[in-house]
Enzyme design. Structure first.
Site, PDB file in Angstrom:
ATOM      1  N   LYS A   7       0.837  -1.201   0.000  1.00 39.01           N
ATOM      2  CA  LYS A   7       0.000   0.000   0.000  1.00 39.01           C
ATOM      3  C   LYS A   7       0.870   1.249   0.000  1.00 39.01           C
ATOM      4  O   LYS A   7       0.597   2.210  -0.733  1.00 39.01           O
ATOM      5  CB  LYS A   7      -0.906   0.002   1.227  1.00 39.01           C
ATOM      6  CG  LYS A   7      -1.815   1.235   1.305  1.00 39.01           C
ATOM      7  CD  LYS A   7      -2.518   1.356   2.629  1.00 39.01           C
ATOM      8  CE  LYS A   7      -1.595   1.922   3.693  1.00 39.01           C
ATOM      9  NZ  LYS A   7      -2.309   2.336   4.922  1.00 39.01           N
ATOM     10  N   ARG A  12       2.695   6.148  -2.901  1.00 38.87           N
ATOM     11  CA  ARG A  12       3.759   7.079  -3.269  1.00 38.87           C
ATOM     12  C   ARG A  12       3.979   7.100  -4.775  1.00 38.87           C
ATOM     13  O   ARG A  12       4.217   8.166  -5.366  1.00 38.87           O
ATOM     14  CB  ARG A  12       5.048   6.706  -2.527  1.00 38.87           C
ATOM     15  CG  ARG A  12       5.011   7.095  -1.041  1.00 38.87           C
ATOM     16  CD  ARG A  12       6.040   6.328  -0.216  1.00 38.87           C
ATOM     17  NE  ARG A  12       6.078   6.786   1.172  1.00 38.87           N
ATOM     18  CZ  ARG A  12       5.150   6.463   2.086  1.00 38.87           C
ATOM     19  NH1 ARG A  12       4.127   5.697   1.745  1.00 38.87           N
ATOM     20  NH2 ARG A  12       5.257   6.920   3.325  1.00 38.87           N
ATOM     21  N   GLY A  76      -5.204   7.792   5.817  1.00 35.82           N
ATOM     22  CA  GLY A  76      -4.277   8.822   6.254  1.00 35.82           C
ATOM     23  C   GLY A  76      -3.348   9.272   5.142  1.00 35.82           C
ATOM     24  O   GLY A  76      -2.961  10.444   5.074  1.00 35.82           O
ATOM     25  N   ARG A 104      -8.087  13.113  12.895  1.00 36.59           N
ATOM     26  CA  ARG A 104      -6.649  12.892  12.712  1.00 36.59           C
ATOM     27  C   ARG A 104      -5.875  14.203  12.755  1.00 36.59           C
ATOM     28  O   ARG A 104      -6.357  15.241  12.276  1.00 36.59           O
ATOM     29  CB  ARG A 104      -6.391  12.175  11.383  1.00 36.59           C
ATOM     30  CG  ARG A 104      -6.796  10.709  11.419  1.00 36.59           C
ATOM     31  CD  ARG A 104      -6.237   9.948  10.243  1.00 36.59           C
ATOM     32  NE  ARG A 104      -6.236   8.513  10.513  1.00 36.59           N
ATOM     33  CZ  ARG A 104      -5.660   7.612   9.734  1.00 36.59           C
ATOM     34  NH1 ARG A 104      -5.034   8.001   8.647  1.00 36.59           N
ATOM     35  NH2 ARG A 104      -5.694   6.335  10.026  1.00 36.59           N
ATOM     36  N   SER A 149       4.677  10.087  10.400  1.00 38.06           N
ATOM     37  CA  SER A 149       5.698  10.379   9.393  1.00 38.06           C
ATOM     38  C   SER A 149       5.070  10.876   8.094  1.00 38.06           C
ATOM     39  O   SER A 149       5.735  11.521   7.283  1.00 38.06           O
ATOM     40  CB  SER A 149       6.533   9.128   9.114  1.00 38.06           C
ATOM     41  OG  SER A 149       5.742   8.101   8.532  1.00 38.06           O
ATOM     42  N   GLU A 293       2.481  -0.363  13.110  1.00 37.33           N
ATOM     43  CA  GLU A 293       1.356  -1.021  12.448  1.00 37.33           C
ATOM     44  C   GLU A 293       1.336  -2.531  12.738  1.00 37.33           C
ATOM     45  O   GLU A 293       0.318  -3.191  12.569  1.00 37.33           O
ATOM     46  CB  GLU A 293       1.392  -0.779  10.940  1.00 37.33           C
ATOM     47  CG  GLU A 293       0.930   0.623  10.561  1.00 37.33           C
ATOM     48  CD  GLU A 293       0.704   0.753   9.069  1.00 37.33           C
ATOM     49  OE1 GLU A 293       1.466   0.118   8.307  1.00 37.33           O
ATOM     50  OE2 GLU A 293      -0.210   1.488   8.669  1.00 37.33           O
ATOM     51  N   ARG A 324      -6.198   2.441  18.603  1.00 34.44           N
ATOM     52  CA  ARG A 324      -5.839   1.020  18.553  1.00 34.44           C
ATOM     53  C   ARG A 324      -5.384   0.488  19.904  1.00 34.44           C
ATOM     54  O   ARG A 324      -5.648  -0.672  20.233  1.00 34.44           O
ATOM     55  CB  ARG A 324      -4.741   0.789  17.502  1.00 34.44           C
ATOM     56  CG  ARG A 324      -5.264   0.798  16.076  1.00 34.44           C
ATOM     57  CD  ARG A 324      -4.171   0.530  15.072  1.00 34.44           C
ATOM     58  NE  ARG A 324      -4.718   0.526  13.722  1.00 34.44           N
ATOM     59  CZ  ARG A 324      -3.979   0.645  12.620  1.00 34.44           C
ATOM     60  NH1 ARG A 324      -2.664   0.787  12.719  1.00 34.44           N
ATOM     61  NH2 ARG A 324      -4.550   0.632  11.436  1.00 34.44           N
ATOM     62  N   ARG A 365      -6.405  -3.622  10.865  1.00 32.14           N
ATOM     63  CA  ARG A 365      -5.353  -4.249  11.663  1.00 32.14           C
ATOM     64  C   ARG A 365      -5.939  -4.991  12.866  1.00 32.14           C
ATOM     65  O   ARG A 365      -5.411  -6.020  13.280  1.00 32.14           O
ATOM     66  CB  ARG A 365      -4.348  -3.202  12.141  1.00 32.14           C
ATOM     67  CG  ARG A 365      -3.707  -2.370  11.035  1.00 32.14           C
ATOM     68  CD  ARG A 365      -2.790  -3.180  10.153  1.00 32.14           C
ATOM     69  NE  ARG A 365      -2.133  -2.320   9.166  1.00 32.14           N
ATOM     70  CZ  ARG A 365      -1.461  -2.752   8.111  1.00 32.14           C
ATOM     71  NH1 ARG A 365      -1.348  -4.046   7.900  1.00 32.14           N
ATOM     72  NH2 ARG A 365      -0.908  -1.911   7.258  1.00 32.14           N
ATOM     73  N   LYS A 390      -9.833  -2.122   3.346  1.00 33.45           N
ATOM     74  CA  LYS A 390      -9.077  -0.864   3.360  1.00 33.45           C
ATOM     75  C   LYS A 390      -7.695  -1.050   2.757  1.00 33.45           C
ATOM     76  O   LYS A 390      -7.213  -0.192   2.016  1.00 33.45           O
ATOM     77  CB  LYS A 390      -8.970  -0.342   4.788  1.00 33.45           C
ATOM     78  CG  LYS A 390      -8.263   1.004   4.919  1.00 33.45           C
ATOM     79  CD  LYS A 390      -8.259   1.465   6.357  1.00 33.45           C
ATOM     80  CE  LYS A 390      -7.789   2.907   6.489  1.00 33.45           C
ATOM     81  NZ  LYS A 390      -6.386   3.101   6.105  1.00 33.45           N
TER      82      LYS A 390
END
Length: 413
Positions: A7, A12, A76, A104, A149, A293, A324, A365, A390
């Site tokens: 992903k 990117r 995100g 967020r 990040s 993650e 989470r 997750r 997702k």
């Protein structure tokens, strides 16, 4: 088994392709909710993105413009990568998304864009509107990226198109998920960007044009975690075909090291990455700042381990799709585990577990974590497995094929 594409690399490559001179292709990309939202957002701003062929996506850059509306969903990466791109568009681009996205952290990115010359309308939550004029001045900016990040990556990916490029300085607690920043830097260089990351917490991107290119998307190594966990819990063997070499831009080596500490025996062969387990899972003490993650799957393994675990360096997970850390405490405690939260992580003391419904909170997750526990405990039921779309729509089929050969998840069980 063979995993879909990364992903992070897919997202990117889409952004870089939209800002490059000439066409770009993505071979073996990930088709999932997040990456489709990224492609749709770029289309809304005028880029030609063809995803008709599942295995080969095509991008042809065009002048970006508005008015446009971008749905970020719960992604995100879309929320943080596309507003800097929108600053380069000619016209207004409005971003909105799911309720979870509205909570967020965005203020550091918005402040940085304004300092660099972009006009942004934003209160304290979505929606936000970037009023592009076809260019962004660029320059130097200081940002606190300790929440994600992606706040830095979003600026860096668009920076070659800024008039003066950009110098980003991070000021604050350590940036989580540093390997993803290294991925951003490496992919920018591969597209022809001049970027210097030799100083800690400083990234300098020179202005210049990116080159369209062919991107070969690696398998999603972090997405392999629940499948590799099967070997540890069952004492079986799992082979993931196409595992990249040690030069991968993904943090695959860290995943394998953590699995090794918990009792797995990974071996890289010509067939792929082979993970062998003994059926006994060991407790783990680990700083997960760079790979948070993985926390849900590692916490699931810790709940069925033979000794206590301490997973820390993951305070920023409270601002992900859901909180989470809180969700893991609640979910694993309901199963019978002894789980406590400390200032930046979890302490897990295994106890006999019982079957019950595990609340995923719509978080892929957490669904992975529940599936792992279900290998060792009868009667585990996920309240929602569709949330795995997702990042991995094929998860139910891949999981069921691996576990029992049917390819059918059996409802939510």
């Amino acid at each position: 088994m063979r995993l879909p594409g990364s992903k992070s690399m897919t997202a990117r490559a889409l952004v870089l392709g939209a800002l490059s001179l000439g066409a770009s292709t993505l071979r073996s990309p990930l088709r999932a909710r997040d990456t489709e939202l990224m492609a749709a957002g770029l289309r809304a701003m005028g880029c030609h993105v063809s995803t008709v062929d599942d295995n080969l996506w095509l991008l042809r850059p065009r002048p970006l413009g508005g008015p446009a509306r971008v749905d970020v969903g719960a992604a995100g990466s879309v929320l943080r990568f596309l507003p800097p791109v929108a600053g380069l568009a000619d016209g207004a681009v409005t971003f909105d998304g799911d309720e979870r996205s509205r909570g967020r952290p965005m203020a550091p990115l918005i402040g940085a864009l304004r300092s660099l010359g972009a006009r942004v309308d934003y209160g304290t939550r979505l929606p936000l509107t970037v009023h592009g004029i076809g260019r962004v001045a660029g320059g130097a900016v200081t940002i606190d990226a300790s929440a994600s990040s992606q706040l830095v990556s979003g600026l860096l990916l668009a920076a070659p198109e800024f008039d003066r490029g950009v110098t980003v300085r991070h000021s604050g607690p350590p940036v989580p998920r540093a390997p993803h920043l290294r991925m951003t830097v490496q992919m920018l260089r591969a597209a022809g960007a001049g970027i210097d990351d030799s100083r800690p917490d400083v990234w300098v991107v020179e202005p210049g044009r990116l080159n369209g290119r062919a991107w070969d998307i690696e398998p999603d190594l972090l997405g392999a975690a629940p499948f590799l966990a099967v070997a540890l819990v069952t004492g079986g063997t799992v082979t993931v075909a196409g595992w990249p070499p040690r030069s991968s831009v993904q943090p695959g080596g860290r995943l394998l090291d953590l699995m090794r500490q918990m009792g797995g025996a990974p071996t890289l062969t010509r067939q792929g990455l082979v993970m062998r387990g003994t059926g006994t899972v060991h407790g783990l003490t680990a700083d997960l700042t760079d790979v948070a993650e993985l926390a849900p799957v590692l916490a699931a393994l810790a709940a069925v381990a033979d000794s206590p675990s301490h997973l820390h360096g993951m305070a920023h997970l409270s601002a992900h799709e859901t909180d989470r850390i809180a969700a893991l405490v609640t979910g694993l405690t309901q199963l019978g585990a002894d789980v406590t939260k400390d200032h930046d992580g979890l302490r897990i003391r295994p106890r006999p577990l019982r079957g019950t419904t595990f609340a995923t909170h719509g978080d892929h997750r957490l669904a992975h974590a529940a599936a792992v526990v279900g290998l060792a405990v009868d009667g585990i039921r996920l309240d929602d497995v569709t949330c795995t779309a997702k990042t991995l729509p094929e998860f139910p089929r891949l999981w069921s094929t691996m576990v029992d050969g049917t390819g059918a998840f059996g409802g939510q069980d």
